[in-house]
Design a protein around this motif. Structure first.
Motif, PDB file in Angstrom:
ATOM      1  N   TYR A  62      34.713  35.633  38.680  1.00 27.89           N
ATOM      2  CA  TYR A  62      35.119  34.947  39.912  1.00 27.89           C
ATOM      3  C   TYR A  62      36.326  35.640  40.545  1.00 27.89           C
ATOM      4  N   PHE A  63      37.310  35.963  39.726  1.00 33.30           N
ATOM      5  CA  PHE A  63      38.549  36.559  40.231  1.00 33.30           C
ATOM      6  C   PHE A  63      38.282  37.921  40.851  1.00 33.30           C
ATOM      7  N   ARG A  64      37.511  38.735  40.162  1.00 34.42           N
ATOM      8  CA  ARG A  64      37.225  40.069  40.682  1.00 34.42           C
ATOM      9  C   ARG A  64      36.489  39.971  42.026  1.00 34.42           C
ATOM     10  N   GLU A  65      35.471  39.142  42.096  1.00 37.93           N
ATOM     11  CA  GLU A  65      34.684  39.042  43.321  1.00 37.93           C
ATOM     12  C   GLU A  65      35.536  38.553  44.492  1.00 37.93           C
ATOM     13  N   THR A  66      36.310  37.515  44.291  1.00 40.52           N
ATOM     14  CA  THR A  66      37.075  36.936  45.396  1.00 40.52           C
ATOM     15  C   THR A  66      38.244  37.832  45.803  1.00 40.52           C
ATOM     16  N   ARG A  67      38.941  38.415  44.857  1.00 41.23           N
ATOM     17  CA  ARG A  67      40.107  39.238  45.188  1.00 41.23           C
ATOM     18  C   ARG A  67      39.701  40.573  45.785  1.00 41.23           C
ATOM     19  N   GLU A  68      38.653  41.173  45.280  1.00 42.90           N
ATOM     20  CA  GLU A  68      38.220  42.446  45.855  1.00 42.90           C
ATOM     21  C   GLU A  68      37.690  42.254  47.272  1.00 42.90           C
TER      22      GLU A  68
ATOM     23  N   PHE B 162      38.776  39.934  49.348  1.00 37.50           N
ATOM     24  CA  PHE B 162      39.941  39.654  50.185  1.00 37.50           C
ATOM     25  C   PHE B 162      40.759  40.920  50.461  1.00 37.50           C
ATOM     26  N   LEU B 163      40.945  41.738  49.422  1.00 30.00           N
ATOM     27  CA  LEU B 163      41.805  42.912  49.542  1.00 30.00           C
ATOM     28  C   LEU B 163      41.078  44.137  50.083  1.00 30.00           C
ATOM     29  N   GLY B 164      39.769  44.146  49.998  1.00 31.80           N
ATOM     30  CA  GLY B 164      39.014  45.315  50.428  1.00 31.80           C
ATOM     31  C   GLY B 164      39.170  46.500  49.503  1.00 31.80           C
ATOM     32  N   LYS B 165      39.570  46.235  48.249  1.00 39.00           N
ATOM     33  CA  LYS B 165      39.752  47.282  47.251  1.00 39.00           C
ATOM     34  C   LYS B 165      39.331  46.738  45.892  1.00 39.00           C
ATOM     35  N   THR B 166      38.982  47.641  44.988  1.00 31.93           N
ATOM     36  CA  THR B 166      38.714  47.204  43.623  1.00 31.93           C
ATOM     37  C   THR B 166      40.041  46.897  42.920  1.00 31.93           C
ATOM     38  N   LEU B 167      39.960  46.130  41.860  1.00 31.28           N
ATOM     39  CA  LEU B 167      41.161  45.846  41.076  1.00 31.28           C
ATOM     40  C   LEU B 167      41.778  47.133  40.550  1.00 31.28           C
ATOM     41  N   GLU B 168      40.929  48.075  40.192  1.00 34.20           N
ATOM     42  CA  GLU B 168      41.421  49.339  39.651  1.00 34.20           C
ATOM     43  C   GLU B 168      42.153  50.156  40.719  1.00 34.20           C
ATOM     44  N   GLU B 169      41.676  50.096  41.945  1.00 34.21           N
ATOM     45  CA  GLU B 169      42.363  50.800  43.032  1.00 34.21           C
ATOM     46  C   GLU B 169      43.737  50.203  43.286  1.00 34.21           C
ATOM     47  N   VAL B 170      43.831  48.880  43.219  1.00 33.92           N
ATOM     48  CA  VAL B 170      45.134  48.229  43.368  1.00 33.92           C
ATOM     49  C   VAL B 170      46.036  48.598  42.193  1.00 33.92           C
TER      50      VAL B 170
END
Length: 227
Positions: free
Chosen positions: A130-136, A138-146
């Motif tokens: 859920y977190f990965r889908e919603t945050r990516e 919103f941010l337009g980036k993968t968690l790894e890119e952030v």
């Protein structure tokens, strides 16, 4: 009447980390009110109190339900007028609105870039999805890119806190000689960072870190006890 606070946690219920929930915890302690805390995972929030709110904190005080940390603070100020004030009057309430806007538009984005992957790693698998889908989204980036830009975000944090640092030259708290809800707003952001990453990423001689340590010591040092 009994008070229940629904807050946010990851796989470890002993580490509630939401900045907004920490505002409410500190507000309740400031008022001297006893309460029970029920930390929830992201995906469990919609089922709380029959779907009363999509987000936490949620406060139940007897038959009354309130959501949103600022609305909860206003409720507590009105419902418990004989307890220590959270705002110190209309001016303090207006100041808190400004501080909240500053915190959410300037501090929170930096903390997000620092702590995003740490938060993901604290969650149970279903909540990680859920977190990965919603945050990516919103941010337009993968968690790894952030995560790759994390050190840059850490380097920008002191500048984001510059207004607070400048103010602390004149007084020990945003509220003056003692804390008010405005202090708990910014404290919540740095407590979020501390719990999720293990550090507030500030130099030991930074006045903001000294202020944060003073806040950790408030109300029996309850906030300090959460690792």
């Amino acid at each position: 009447m009994s008070i229940t606070l629904y807050s946010l946690c990851g796989a470890d219920v002993a580490r509630p980390f939401s900045p907004h929930c920490w505002k409410t915890v500190m507000a309740l302690r400031h008022k001297g009110l006893s309460f029970s805390e029920r930390p929830l995972a992201f995906t469990a929030i919609p089922a709380a109190e029959s779907g009363f709110s999509k987000t936490v904190p949620i406060l139940r005080d007897g038959d009354r339900l309130v959501s949103d940390s600022f609305q909860i603070a206003l409720y507590l100020e009105d419902a418990y007028p004989d307890a220590p004030t959270l705002f110190g009057g209309e001016g303090g309430q207006a100041m808190a609105r400004f501080v909240e806007a500053y915190s959410q538009t300037t501090i929170h984005p930096v903390v997000t870039r620092i702590a995003l992957k740490n938060i993901h790693d604290m969650l149970a698998p279903v909540d990680q999805t859920y977190f990965r889908e919603t945050r990516e989204k919103f941010l337009g980036k993968t968690l790894e890119e952030v995560e790759n830009a994390r050190e840059t975000a850490i380097a920008t944090l002191p500048d984001a806190l510059k207004p607070l640092r400048h103010m602390l030259k004149a007084q020990p708290f945003i509220g003056g000689e003692g804390p008010l809800f405005s202090d708990y707003i910014v404290f919540g952001a740095l407590q979020w960072l501390r719990i999720t990453t293990g550090s507030v990423h500030l130099a030991d001689d930074d006045p903001v870190k000294d202020w944060f340590e003073r806040c950790l010591d408030l109300h029996g040092s309850e906030a300090r006890a959460v690792a």
